[in-house]
Design a protein around this motif. Sequence first.
Motif, PDB file in Angstrom:
ATOM      1  N   ALA A  24      -2.938   3.353  -3.705  1.00  7.01           N
ATOM      2  CA  ALA A  24      -2.800   2.156  -4.537  1.00  7.01           C
ATOM      3  C   ALA A  24      -2.415   0.997  -3.633  1.00  7.01           C
ATOM      4  O   ALA A  24      -1.743   1.190  -2.612  1.00  7.01           O
ATOM      5  CB  ALA A  24      -1.751   2.354  -5.628  1.00  7.01           C
ATOM      6  N   TYR A  25      -2.874  -0.174  -3.988  1.00 11.76           N
ATOM      7  CA  TYR A  25      -2.459  -1.386  -3.281  1.00 11.76           C
ATOM      8  C   TYR A  25      -2.406  -2.531  -4.285  1.00 11.76           C
ATOM      9  O   TYR A  25      -2.972  -2.451  -5.375  1.00 11.76           O
ATOM     10  CB  TYR A  25      -3.389  -1.717  -2.101  1.00 11.76           C
ATOM     11  N   ALA A  26      -1.703  -3.591  -3.905  1.00 14.81           N
ATOM     12  CA  ALA A  26      -1.502  -4.711  -4.812  1.00 14.81           C
ATOM     13  C   ALA A  26      -2.753  -5.580  -4.884  1.00 14.81           C
ATOM     14  O   ALA A  26      -3.334  -5.939  -3.860  1.00 14.81           O
ATOM     15  CB  ALA A  26      -0.315  -5.542  -4.358  1.00 14.81           C
ATOM     16  N   SER A  27      -3.153  -5.908  -6.107  1.00 15.66           N
ATOM     17  CA  SER A  27      -4.226  -6.874  -6.285  1.00 15.66           C
ATOM     18  C   SER A  27      -3.666  -8.284  -6.078  1.00 15.66           C
ATOM     19  O   SER A  27      -2.555  -8.585  -6.533  1.00 15.66           O
ATOM     20  CB  SER A  27      -4.802  -6.769  -7.690  1.00 15.66           C
ATOM     21  N   GLN A  71      -2.080  -3.429  -9.782  1.00 15.38           N
ATOM     22  CA  GLN A  71      -2.456  -2.561  -8.689  1.00 15.38           C
ATOM     23  C   GLN A  71      -3.930  -2.181  -8.771  1.00 15.38           C
ATOM     24  O   GLN A  71      -4.537  -2.180  -9.839  1.00 15.38           O
ATOM     25  CB  GLN A  71      -1.633  -1.267  -8.715  1.00 15.38           C
ATOM     26  N   THR A  80     -12.423   2.812  -4.564  1.00 13.69           N
ATOM     27  CA  THR A  80     -11.466   2.172  -5.466  1.00 13.69           C
ATOM     28  C   THR A  80     -12.017   2.127  -6.893  1.00 13.69           C
ATOM     29  O   THR A  80     -13.222   2.238  -7.114  1.00 13.69           O
ATOM     30  CB  THR A  80     -11.129   0.737  -5.022  1.00 13.69           C
ATOM     31  N   TYR A  95       0.826  -1.205   0.000  1.00 16.45           N
ATOM     32  CA  TYR A  95       0.000   0.000   0.000  1.00 16.45           C
ATOM     33  C   TYR A  95       0.858   1.252   0.000  1.00 16.45           C
ATOM     34  O   TYR A  95       1.872   1.336   0.688  1.00 16.45           O
ATOM     35  CB  TYR A  95      -0.896   0.006   1.244  1.00 16.45           C
ATOM     36  N   THR A 151      -6.177   1.114  -7.778  1.00 17.50           N
ATOM     37  CA  THR A 151      -6.006   2.519  -7.459  1.00 17.50           C
ATOM     38  C   THR A 151      -7.319   3.103  -6.942  1.00 17.50           C
ATOM     39  O   THR A 151      -8.396   2.527  -7.124  1.00 17.50           O
ATOM     40  CB  THR A 151      -5.543   3.315  -8.689  1.00 17.50           C
ATOM     41  N   ASN A 175     -10.585  -7.876  -5.452  1.00 18.58           N
ATOM     42  CA  ASN A 175      -9.947  -6.604  -5.129  1.00 18.58           C
ATOM     43  C   ASN A 175     -10.697  -5.864  -4.020  1.00 18.58           C
ATOM     44  O   ASN A 175     -10.078  -5.172  -3.199  1.00 18.58           O
ATOM     45  CB  ASN A 175      -9.862  -5.724  -6.376  1.00 18.58           C
TER      46      ASN A 175
END
Length: 325
Positions: free
Chosen positions: A64-67, A72, A119, A47, A74, A147
């Motif tokens: 943003a964070y990792a899927s 990512q 998101t 994140y 956003t 997600n």
Amino acid sequence: MKLSHYLLLYCLGFILAWQSAPAQIHAAQEQLPLHLFTYDKTLPLAYHDSLMDTQQGVRIYQIAYASPLKGQVTGLLFVPPGPGPFPGILLQHGAPGSALAQTPRGLYLARHGAVVLATNAPFAQRGGDPLQFTLADSVDQVRYIINLQRAVDLLLRRPDIDTSRLGYVGRSYSGSMGVLLAGIERRIKTYVLAVADGGFVSHFSSTTALTGDQLSLEGPARKRWLAAQLPIEPIRFIHRTPGAGLLLQSARQDEAVAAADAEALHRAAPAGTLIKWYDAGHRLNAQAYLDQLAWFHQQLGTRAAGPGDEQGPAFPAPPSAQKRP
């Protein structure tokens, strides 16, 4: 195995069963494919955020964070003033749409004492049409729900959030996807689903679709698309949602969601669900947003509506009318 390949195998099996044994497929439809929405919760969130603006005392961050499915996710994060702990609300956009377009609604909720996370859906990040009427639509839908579960992971890890007070609010497309999420995600206490129907199959049904929304696919392409979408049609999951924690809002003059589809969703909802109709179009009206504030005040302990809230979120002037799923 890639998600698209996994779904393809699943859907091919669904098609074969549909063609060869109608009774068996009817029974199979009672078994929800919950396994499609599982993911590795131990993966790092990766994140990061950056302060974009401060409005009405609310800090707005680009995030943003990792899927879990690579790439990512956003969006925007709205943080009210003060130390908390605050309720956390997941706020989702329609189709077409984006997290940025939710800024007025994010501010409206955050001003009442909630951390709000908005998101971007997969189609908003890739660009182009929200629906392609191919297997890609079911892949996007599964990806979106995974997600969103990861977004819940993010909220739960924030020290300024009371983890027992999480909510979700979505309209139109994200209202329908919220039905699906509510049937899978157990950590969110309450859901507000506005101008939603039962999902893409319901929305584009030839018997209920509004003019211009009828499914135009024919032959094998139609059969493949329906077979991919039917197992994950949100209305099939609504019986698993938290009845007493579910508010469904519908519009009597809705130009995008057929009244019959909204009513079908209402009938399938569990006991305790609150259903409200409004004399408004698809964009709803100020009273609907006041009712959302009242609902989150009751369910999550956010501040009640007060002076200045009567007009609802400060939306920009609407663009030229266009249909959206």
